[in-house]
Design a protein around this motif. Structure first.
Motif, PDB file in Angstrom:
ATOM      1  N   GLU A   1      -8.443  -3.224  -2.123  1.00  0.00           N
ATOM      2  CA  GLU A   1      -9.229  -3.046  -3.349  1.00  0.00           C
ATOM      3  C   GLU A   1      -8.488  -2.160  -4.345  1.00  0.00           C
ATOM      4  O   GLU A   1      -8.481  -2.425  -5.549  1.00  0.00           O
ATOM      5  CB  GLU A   1     -10.598  -2.444  -3.007  1.00  0.00           C
ATOM      6  CG  GLU A   1     -11.595  -3.410  -2.383  1.00  0.00           C
ATOM      7  CD  GLU A   1     -11.223  -3.826  -0.964  1.00  0.00           C
ATOM      8  OE1 GLU A   1     -10.447  -3.086  -0.315  1.00  0.00           O
ATOM      9  OE2 GLU A   1     -11.669  -4.888  -0.520  1.00  0.00           O
ATOM     10  N   GLU A   2      -7.838  -1.105  -3.854  1.00  0.00           N
ATOM     11  CA  GLU A   2      -7.055  -0.239  -4.750  1.00  0.00           C
ATOM     12  C   GLU A   2      -5.847  -0.983  -5.300  1.00  0.00           C
ATOM     13  O   GLU A   2      -5.467  -0.797  -6.455  1.00  0.00           O
ATOM     14  CB  GLU A   2      -6.615   1.022  -4.004  1.00  0.00           C
ATOM     15  CG  GLU A   2      -7.750   2.009  -3.760  1.00  0.00           C
ATOM     16  CD  GLU A   2      -7.241   3.331  -3.229  1.00  0.00           C
ATOM     17  OE1 GLU A   2      -6.031   3.609  -3.366  1.00  0.00           O
ATOM     18  OE2 GLU A   2      -8.047   4.107  -2.668  1.00  0.00           O
ATOM     19  N   LEU A   3      -5.242  -1.830  -4.473  1.00  0.00           N
ATOM     20  CA  LEU A   3      -4.108  -2.646  -4.953  1.00  0.00           C
ATOM     21  C   LEU A   3      -4.563  -3.596  -6.057  1.00  0.00           C
ATOM     22  O   LEU A   3      -3.837  -3.821  -7.042  1.00  0.00           O
ATOM     23  CB  LEU A   3      -3.503  -3.439  -3.790  1.00  0.00           C
ATOM     24  CG  LEU A   3      -2.684  -2.646  -2.765  1.00  0.00           C
ATOM     25  CD1 LEU A   3      -2.255  -3.555  -1.611  1.00  0.00           C
ATOM     26  CD2 LEU A   3      -1.462  -2.006  -3.419  1.00  0.00           C
TER      27      LEU A   3
ATOM     28  N   LYS B   1      -6.975  -3.083  -8.187  1.00  0.00           N
ATOM     29  CA  LYS B   1      -7.161  -2.275  -9.398  1.00  0.00           C
ATOM     30  C   LYS B   1      -5.820  -1.972 -10.057  1.00  0.00           C
ATOM     31  O   LYS B   1      -5.669  -2.051 -11.282  1.00  0.00           O
ATOM     32  CB  LYS B   1      -7.879  -0.971  -9.059  1.00  0.00           C
ATOM     33  CG  LYS B   1      -8.227  -0.115 -10.264  1.00  0.00           C
ATOM     34  CD  LYS B   1      -8.955   1.144  -9.854  1.00  0.00           C
ATOM     35  CE  LYS B   1      -9.349   1.974 -11.083  1.00  0.00           C
ATOM     36  NZ  LYS B   1      -8.181   2.318 -11.912  1.00  0.00           N
ATOM     37  N   ILE B   2      -4.842  -1.618  -9.246  1.00  0.00           N
ATOM     38  CA  ILE B   2      -3.495  -1.359  -9.767  1.00  0.00           C
ATOM     39  C   ILE B   2      -2.938  -2.609 -10.430  1.00  0.00           C
ATOM     40  O   ILE B   2      -2.300  -2.543 -11.493  1.00  0.00           O
ATOM     41  CB  ILE B   2      -2.576  -0.871  -8.631  1.00  0.00           C
ATOM     42  CG1 ILE B   2      -3.030   0.520  -8.162  1.00  0.00           C
ATOM     43  CG2 ILE B   2      -1.114  -0.844  -9.081  1.00  0.00           C
ATOM     44  CD1 ILE B   2      -2.367   0.989  -6.882  1.00  0.00           C
TER      45      ILE B   2
ATOM     46  N   HIS C   1       2.579   1.649  -3.520  1.00  0.00           N
ATOM     47  CA  HIS C   1       1.681   2.047  -4.620  1.00  0.00           C
ATOM     48  C   HIS C   1       0.747   3.190  -4.236  1.00  0.00           C
ATOM     49  O   HIS C   1      -0.165   3.515  -4.999  1.00  0.00           O
ATOM     50  CB  HIS C   1       0.853   0.833  -5.066  1.00  0.00           C
ATOM     51  CG  HIS C   1       1.671  -0.259  -5.695  1.00  0.00           C
ATOM     52  ND1 HIS C   1       2.091  -0.211  -7.005  1.00  0.00           N
ATOM     53  CD2 HIS C   1       2.157  -1.431  -5.176  1.00  0.00           C
ATOM     54  CE1 HIS C   1       2.788  -1.306  -7.289  1.00  0.00           C
ATOM     55  NE2 HIS C   1       2.845  -2.068  -6.193  1.00  0.00           N
TER      56      HIS C   1
ATOM     57  N   GLN D   1       0.833  -1.207   0.000  1.00  0.00           N
ATOM     58  CA  GLN D   1       0.000   0.000   0.000  1.00  0.00           C
ATOM     59  C   GLN D   1       0.870   1.260   0.000  1.00  0.00           C
ATOM     60  O   GLN D   1       0.569   2.233  -0.698  1.00  0.00           O
ATOM     61  CB  GLN D   1      -0.919  -0.006   1.226  1.00  0.00           C
ATOM     62  CG  GLN D   1      -2.057  -1.012   1.128  1.00  0.00           C
ATOM     63  CD  GLN D   1      -2.876  -1.085   2.402  1.00  0.00           C
ATOM     64  OE1 GLN D   1      -2.415  -0.655   3.459  1.00  0.00           O
ATOM     65  NE2 GLN D   1      -4.072  -1.645   2.307  1.00  0.00           N
TER      66      GLN D   1
ATOM     67  N   ASP E   1      -4.469  -2.979 -13.829  1.00  0.00           N
ATOM     68  CA  ASP E   1      -3.888  -2.005 -14.763  1.00  0.00           C
ATOM     69  C   ASP E   1      -2.518  -2.464 -15.240  1.00  0.00           C
ATOM     70  O   ASP E   1      -2.187  -2.348 -16.434  1.00  0.00           O
ATOM     71  CB  ASP E   1      -3.777  -0.630 -14.090  1.00  0.00           C
ATOM     72  CG  ASP E   1      -5.141   0.005 -13.839  1.00  0.00           C
ATOM     73  OD1 ASP E   1      -6.117  -0.434 -14.474  1.00  0.00           O
ATOM     74  OD2 ASP E   1      -5.220   0.933 -13.005  1.00  0.00           O
TER      75      ASP E   1
ATOM     76  N   ALA F   1      -1.653   3.304  -2.081  1.00  0.00           N
ATOM     77  CA  ALA F   1      -3.028   2.798  -2.054  1.00  0.00           C
ATOM     78  C   ALA F   1      -3.543   2.780  -0.626  1.00  0.00           C
ATOM     79  O   ALA F   1      -2.781   2.563   0.327  1.00  0.00           O
ATOM     80  CB  ALA F   1      -3.087   1.388  -2.645  1.00  0.00           C
ATOM     81  N   GLU F   2      -4.844   2.980  -0.473  1.00  0.00           N
ATOM     82  CA  GLU F   2      -5.431   3.025   0.858  1.00  0.00           C
ATOM     83  C   GLU F   2      -5.923   1.678   1.338  1.00  0.00           C
ATOM     84  O   GLU F   2      -6.070   1.463   2.539  1.00  0.00           O
ATOM     85  CB  GLU F   2      -6.598   4.025   0.880  1.00  0.00           C
ATOM     86  CG  GLU F   2      -6.157   5.467   0.691  1.00  0.00           C
ATOM     87  CD  GLU F   2      -7.309   6.435   0.853  1.00  0.00           C
ATOM     88  OE1 GLU F   2      -8.439   5.956   1.133  1.00  0.00           O
ATOM     89  OE2 GLU F   2      -7.100   7.649   0.704  1.00  0.00           O
ATOM     90  N   ASN F   3      -6.206   0.765   0.411  1.00  0.00           N
ATOM     91  CA  ASN F   3      -6.737  -0.536   0.804  1.00  0.00           C
ATOM     92  C   ASN F   3      -6.393  -1.580  -0.249  1.00  0.00           C
ATOM     93  O   ASN F   3      -5.809  -1.274  -1.296  1.00  0.00           O
ATOM     94  CB  ASN F   3      -8.254  -0.465   1.018  1.00  0.00           C
ATOM     95  CG  ASN F   3      -8.957   0.222  -0.139  1.00  0.00           C
ATOM     96  OD1 ASN F   3      -8.743  -0.138  -1.288  1.00  0.00           O
ATOM     97  ND2 ASN F   3      -9.797   1.201   0.178  1.00  0.00           N
TER      98      ASN F   3
END
Length: 550
Positions: free
Chosen positions: A319-321, A323-324, A313, A310, A327, A315-317
């Motif tokens: 779920e964001e990881l 998504k990354i 990258h 986190q 991508d 990221a806050e959680n």
């Protein structure tokens, strides 16, 4: 055709209403009398930009209204497409309000200006003096040839195909750029992707791990407090359950005396059941609590890995990881599948280019086919207009580049005099010759099109005498098939009209206003005599005017 025109509070016009007929109509008047004002008002009906400064009285609204008879021109589909009520006699109205706001209406339905512009192309062609110069313009030359070749639908098809072709070329360039950038970052992106995939991330896992970590890290406190809580519930003398059971026993003895007491009994019974369940679950939870240093270490390592990722990258959680990670997977895929993607777009470009070439070839053939007959017709009309030795040459060449209307290069050349060499139209013709050539072109177009009305603003510039007489005959002949309105200074042309209007300025003590009146035969003779005699009505001018009308 335009059957009537009403103009209120526009420039020098206070309020005029004129009824128009089919055939050839003449409008005359001194320079500055207001002929251009009338054309400006018509332009507003056809969608020209409104100018607040053109309002005569700024405290009143300007209203321009035209009645059009359109039953013979197959415009039902246009009205349906624009969601308008179709009327065989349709009314177009344009208003400029004192606030400066402009409004437009077709058959009393509010419309956008683009609707007026689109409808106007089916109703009126206004030929201005400036348009004559466009004969030397390539776009106008194409427009003439394509109108005669009936290429309208084919050009629409070509433009659509060209748009798709250019979009594919753009996509190909973008894809190459994306892949070039992706290739530079491929190794780093692949490393990041593998790092995230190895973490075996799942949505919601962080909350679960953090909860499990708290349990494993606080085993002693959990055991002590759960045990004490259960003990307080279970003790025979002071336990909460035992106390509640005693309360229930007392209430059971009085429950039958009233519904109120019975309710007390039922509620205490529910509380005992709930506490029994709670005690059982707490006992079960206590039995599961045990120290497990190995699991604690494993959970801690997983959490630290997540926290590190986190931070890395931003990221806050989890779920964001995730998504990354997706991508990165796409970026890596672009690089790994670069050749396939490029080949697919290249194939699509090749197929679209073939379709586009086929349509461009049709345009070329249609144009090439009609050019000889068009040249012959134009030269014949020019002979009648006093240019017996004029020769027209139109060069049409097909190139490789896809242009806005095909792959063709088009140029008109003129040899105006006997033995003269061909030169570009804009360099070869004088003002009077351009006027005659434009009239020849317009007369040919009029015979080809189904346009209701054409308006000529001084098409006779630079000509006089016998040539003007011939011009008048051509305009008169055009009036047999459509409504022709000509603004002219030449009596030879004015005498050919089926109807004749005179525009003039009228002064009073306070203002000047423009007026327009229909001339009867006597007034026409006087008007023509003035045009012939330079503002004097001599006997010879009057006799000449009568001969022009006869």
């Amino acid at each position: 055709m335009l059957t009537s025109l009403s103009i209120k509070n526009y420039a020098l016009i206070e309020d005029i209403n004129i009824d128009l007929q089919s055939g050839f109509t003449i409008i005359t008047g001194e320079t500055g009398a207001g002929k251009s004002i009338m054309l400006g008002a018509l332009g507003l009906l056809l969608g020209d930009r409104a100018d607040f400064s053109s309002i005569r009285d700024s405290e009143k609204k300007c209203v321009i209204e035209g009645n059009f008879s359109i039953s013979n021109y197959k415009l039902e589909n246009f009205f349906k497409k624009e969601d308008l009520d179709y009327e065989p006699n349709s009314i177009i109205r344009r208003e400029i309000l004192p606030s400066g706001k402009s409004r437009a209406f077709i058959n009393d339905t509010p419309v956008r200006i683009t609707a007026l512009q689109n409808l106007g192309t089916y109703l009126i062609d206004i030929h201005s003096q400036h348009e004559t110069l466009s004969l030397g313009n390539s776009d106008y030359q194409f427009e003439v040839i394509d109108t005669i070749a009936k290429n309208e639908s084919l050009i629409i098809e070509y433009k659509s195909e060209l748009k798709e072709f250019r979009a594919l070329l753009k996509r190909f360039d973008e894809l190459k750029e994306e892949q070039s950038q992706a290739a530079k970052e491929y190794d780093y992106n692949l490393f990041l992707l593998n790092e995230l995939e190895e973490a075996q991330l799942q949505a919601g896992m962080q909350d679960e791990l953090e909860e499990r970590y708290e349990e494993l890290n606080n085993v002693e406190e959990l055991t002590e407090n759960l045990g004490s809580a259960i003990n307080y519930l279970q003790q025979e003398e002071i336990g909460s359950l035992e106390s509640l059971k005693s309360v229930r026993s007392h209430l059971s003895r009085i429950a039958q005396f009233s519904s109120n007491y019975e309710s007390f009994y039922e509620r205490i019974q529910s509380a005992i059941i709930e506490l029994d369940d709670l005690e059982a679950e707490m006992t079960s939870a206590l039995e599961r609590v045990e120290a497990n240093p190995e699991e604690l270490e494993t959970v801690n390592q997983k959490l630290q890995l997540i926290y590190n990722l986190q931070k890395k990258h931003n990221a806050e959680n989890v779920e964001e990881l995730l998504k990354i990670m997706n991508d990165l997977r796409e970026k890596v895929s672009v690089t790994e599948n670069a050749e396939t993607a490029l080949n697919e777009v290249q194939l699509a470009i090749k197929e679209q280019e073939a379709r586009l070439s086929k349509t461009a070839d049709k345009l070329y053939e249609n144009r090439k086919k009609i050019i000889p007959a068009f040249i012959e017709q134009t030269e014949q009309i020019l002979k009648d207009l006093g240019m017996p030795n004029a020769r027209l040459n139109i060069e049409l060449e097909q190139g490789e580049e896809f242009l806005s209307n095909g792959r063709d290069r088009l140029e008109w050349y003129l040899a105006a005099n006997k033995g003269g060499s061909f030169k570009e139209m804009k360099k070869a013709a004088s003002g009077g010759e351009l006027s005659r050539i434009m009239l020849a072109v317009k007369s040919i177009l009029a015979a080809q099109s189904n346009l209701p009305t054409i308006i000529f603003d001084e098409i006779d510039t630079g000509v006089s005498g016998e040539i003007a007489q011939k011009m008048g005959e051509i305009l008169q002949k055009m009036g047999n098939n459509m409504q022709v309105i000509a603004i002219t200074h030449l009596p030879q042309i004015a005498g050919k009209g089926a109807s004749h209007f005179r525009i003039f300025k009228e002064d009073n003590e306070e203002t000047t206003r423009t007026r327009i009146i229909r001339l009867d035969e006597k007034a026409r003779i006087e008007e023509l005599a003035l045009m012939l005699g330079g503002n004097t009505k001599s006997d010879s001018a009057m006799a000449h005017a009568k001969s022009l009308l006869n």
